[in-house]
Design an enzyme around this catalytic site. Structure first.
Site, PDB file in Angstrom:
ATOM      1  N   SER A   1       0.087   4.269   0.085  1.00  0.00           N
ATOM      2  CA  SER A   1      -1.209   4.770  -0.351  1.00  0.00           C
ATOM      3  C   SER A   1      -1.495   6.198   0.100  1.00  0.00           C
ATOM      4  O   SER A   1      -2.428   6.824  -0.398  1.00  0.00           O
ATOM      5  CB  SER A   1      -2.332   3.860   0.169  1.00  0.00           C
ATOM      6  OG  SER A   1      -2.418   3.969   1.586  1.00  0.00           O
TER       7      SER A   1
ATOM      8  N   LYS B   1      -5.507  12.665   5.418  1.00  0.00           N
ATOM      9  CA  LYS B   1      -5.811  11.626   4.429  1.00  0.00           C
ATOM     10  C   LYS B   1      -7.317  11.396   4.402  1.00  0.00           C
ATOM     11  O   LYS B   1      -7.978  11.445   5.445  1.00  0.00           O
ATOM     12  CB  LYS B   1      -5.065  10.339   4.808  1.00  0.00           C
ATOM     13  CG  LYS B   1      -5.152   9.215   3.785  1.00  0.00           C
ATOM     14  CD  LYS B   1      -4.216   8.065   4.166  1.00  0.00           C
ATOM     15  CE  LYS B   1      -4.275   6.918   3.168  1.00  0.00           C
ATOM     16  NZ  LYS B   1      -3.286   5.854   3.502  1.00  0.00           N
TER      17      LYS B   1
ATOM     18  N   SER C   1       2.404   2.635   4.015  1.00  0.00           N
ATOM     19  CA  SER C   1       1.738   3.702   3.259  1.00  0.00           C
ATOM     20  C   SER C   1       2.113   5.130   3.593  1.00  0.00           C
ATOM     21  O   SER C   1       1.759   6.034   2.844  1.00  0.00           O
ATOM     22  CB  SER C   1       0.225   3.562   3.368  1.00  0.00           C
ATOM     23  OG  SER C   1      -0.205   2.669   2.385  1.00  0.00           O
TER      24      SER C   1
HETATM   25  N1  GLN Z   1       1.187  -0.932  -0.152  1.00  0.00           N
HETATM   26  C1  GLN Z   1       0.624  -1.715   0.920  1.00  0.00           C
HETATM   27  C2  GLN Z   1      -0.681  -2.313   0.487  1.00  0.00           C
HETATM   28  O1  GLN Z   1      -1.102  -2.026  -0.607  1.00  0.00           O
HETATM   29  C3  GLN Z   1       0.460  -0.894   2.134  1.00  0.00           C
HETATM   30  C4  GLN Z   1      -0.793  -0.110   2.179  1.00  0.00           C
HETATM   31  C5  GLN Z   1      -0.935   0.692   3.418  1.00  0.00           C
HETATM   32  O2  GLN Z   1       0.001   0.776   4.225  1.00  0.00           O
HETATM   33  N2  GLN Z   1      -2.115   1.234   3.615  1.00  0.00           N
HETATM   34  O3  GLN Z   1      -1.277  -3.067   1.200  1.00  0.00           O
END
Ligand code: GLN
Length: 484
Positions: free
Chosen positions: A151, A76, A175
């Site tokens: 994400s 990532k 995410s």
């Molecule tokens: N969807 C969640 C957020 O937007 C989780 C994001 C993540 O785990 N990095 O905060």
């Protein structure tokens, strides 16, 4: 052909049937052929990757055997890998290259894994769909009109589309788990501390964990083995009990396993077709003699509010470093405050700005007690629910998401609707518990995942249970309808 199961390639490499160089070349061919459409990859350094592959081949020929030696892995783009860009999906880091390796990356490199790409992601890991990258959305290989989930969109799609057998994402509130469920792969959010955060760009530090991704639990175990364990560079890191059981990963005995099914996760909001697949998956465990028990986690209903208060507060603090002074992009202006304001205005996207504003508000004098402190207390109650549940069950099985991958644009105009996609993933994050998402079947051609949550430091057991499930089912072997 897609690079599917890491364990198969492990065997092939160890038997001398193929080389790491051949695998890495196949990985680059696959990316060249498909990524124009999927947009999962932000940067590559093919020459460097091929060199690393040839080094791995020399180690293999010398008889070395280890979990990831010679295997391609996608990272990532919020993880530092020396010399490559680390954009975090943001324009504000334009031109910035990693000056060092994240601990997890260094440990993978030392173990002989071959990073092949940096993966697209929602900007600074804020998002649930993969639509909030400054470099365009990533597409779901199962249906390119739909989101892959975020994400860690690019890392998940890289495994789902067969670019690489392994990937690293990060998981702050879901995410890796949410996109894994949308794209039919397996992903683990380890117990907080099991993987060092050194070199992972911070989003919400009390929640962030690196999350390994693979087509199966056994693949995740391969990646986890060399990475796990205390790191002097991250004071919150801990050793993982049972780490020696990861390679090779054995299946768990399901007979007598007590699986808690939280009623609070199966109520209103869960799509009927997802519920059916989840019930069938639970039946697979029951047929092997596992005992399904209803449990209650009554504070689950506060989890989204709690998460988004704490997360935005931490974000507002962590992202203050992207000011045009030290990293990447800078907009020239007459004064220093002007430069900082204009750099941040031009460099950061709407969702990131929204969170910085919300978080700054939560932490402001007069609101701190009402919001931040209250959210901390709610976090304790949510964690206590889990502790009480684990007094009578070994692990919990829940949905990962209320439904399947949604179409592009369906939630981008309504931040709350986007946040609700995380309803089932944030509670375990708030409690710091290990949790994984694995395939539970398809509905109308779209994947649905099931989440397993365990007590702190039960990561290995969780993977063993997932492996037992995957030895009884074929959901994880289904691949998306892409060209062969
Ligand atoms: N969807 C969640 C957020 O937007 C989780 C994001 C993540 O785990 N990095 O905060």
């Amino acid at each position: 052909m897609g690079l599917g199961l890491a364990v198969d390639w492990r065997e092939g490499l160890d038997a001398g049937d193929l080389s790491s160089e051949a695998l890495v070349r196949a990985s680059f061919e696959r990316m060249a052929r498909l990524d124009g459409q999927l947009n999962a990859v932000l940067s590559t350094e093919e020459g460097l990757s091929l060199n690393l592959a040839r080094q791995a081949d020399r180690r293999l020929r010398a008889g070395e055997r280890s979990p990831v030696l010679g295997l391609p892995v996608v990272l990532k783009d919020n993880l530092n890998w020396t010399g490559l860009p680390v954009s975090c999906g943001s324009r504000v880091l334009g031109g910035y290259r990693a000056p060092y390796d994240a601990t997890v990356v260094r440990r993978l490199l030392e173990a002989g894994a071959v990073p092949v790409a940096k993966a697209n992601m929602d900007e600074f890991a804020m998002g649930s769909s993969g639509e909030y990258s400054a470099f365009g959305p990533t597409r779901n290989p199962w249906d390119t009109s739909r989101v892959p989930g975020g994400s860690s969109s690019g890392s998940i799609v890289a495994v789902s589309a067969g670019y690489a057998p392994l990937a690293l994402g990060s998981d702050t509130g879901g995410s890796v788990r949410l996109p894994a469920s949308f794209c039919n792969v397996t992903a683990l959010k380890p117990t907080y501390g099991v993987l060092s955060r050194y070199g992972l760009t911070a989003m919400a530090s009390s929640l962030d964990q690196v999350g390994p991704v693979a087509a199966s639990a056994a693949g995740i175990a391969l990646a986890l083995q060399p990475m796990a364990g205390r790191d002097p560079l991250d004071s919150t890191s801990v050793d993982l009990p049972g780490r020696e059981r990861l390679f090779p990963l054995g299946p768990a005995r399901l007979k007598g396993l007590r699986i808690g099914v939280p009623v609070d996760y199966f109520g209103e909001g869960l799509e009927a077709s997802s519920r059916q697949l989840l019930e069938a998956a639970l039946q697979v465990f029951a047929n092997q003699g596992a005992e399904l028990r209803e449990v209650r986690l009554p504070h689950t209903r506060f989890a989204i509010d709690t998460y988004y208060l704490l997360c935005t507060s931490e974000v507002s603090s962590n992202l203050s470093r992207f000011d045009g002074v030290r990293f990447g992009h800078r907009v020239a202006a007459g004064t220093l405050p002007g430069m900082i304001a204009e750099t941040r205005d031009a460099g950061l996207g709407d969702e990131v700005k929204r969170r910085i504003l919300l978080g700054t508000f939560c932490l402001s004098k007069g609101y701190y007690d009402a919001f931040y402190l209250k959210a901390l207390k709610a976090r304790t109650l949510i964690a206590r629910d889990f502790e009480e549940a684990f007094a009578s069950v070994d692990l919990l099985a829940t949905p990962v998401s209320p439904g399947v991958a949604f179409p592009f644009g369906a939630r981008t105009t309504d931040p709350l609707a986007m946040y609700l996609a995380d309803a089932y993933t944030v509670p375990a994050s708030l409690a710091g518990l290990p949790c994984l998402s694995m395939p539970a079947g398809l509905t109308a051609g779209l994947p649905v995942g099931i989440q397993l949550i365990g007590p702190a430091l039960s990561d290995v057991k969780l993977l063993e249970v997932a492996q037992a499930f995957q030895s009884l089912t074929r959901h994880h072997l289904q691949t998306p309808p892409l060209p062969a």
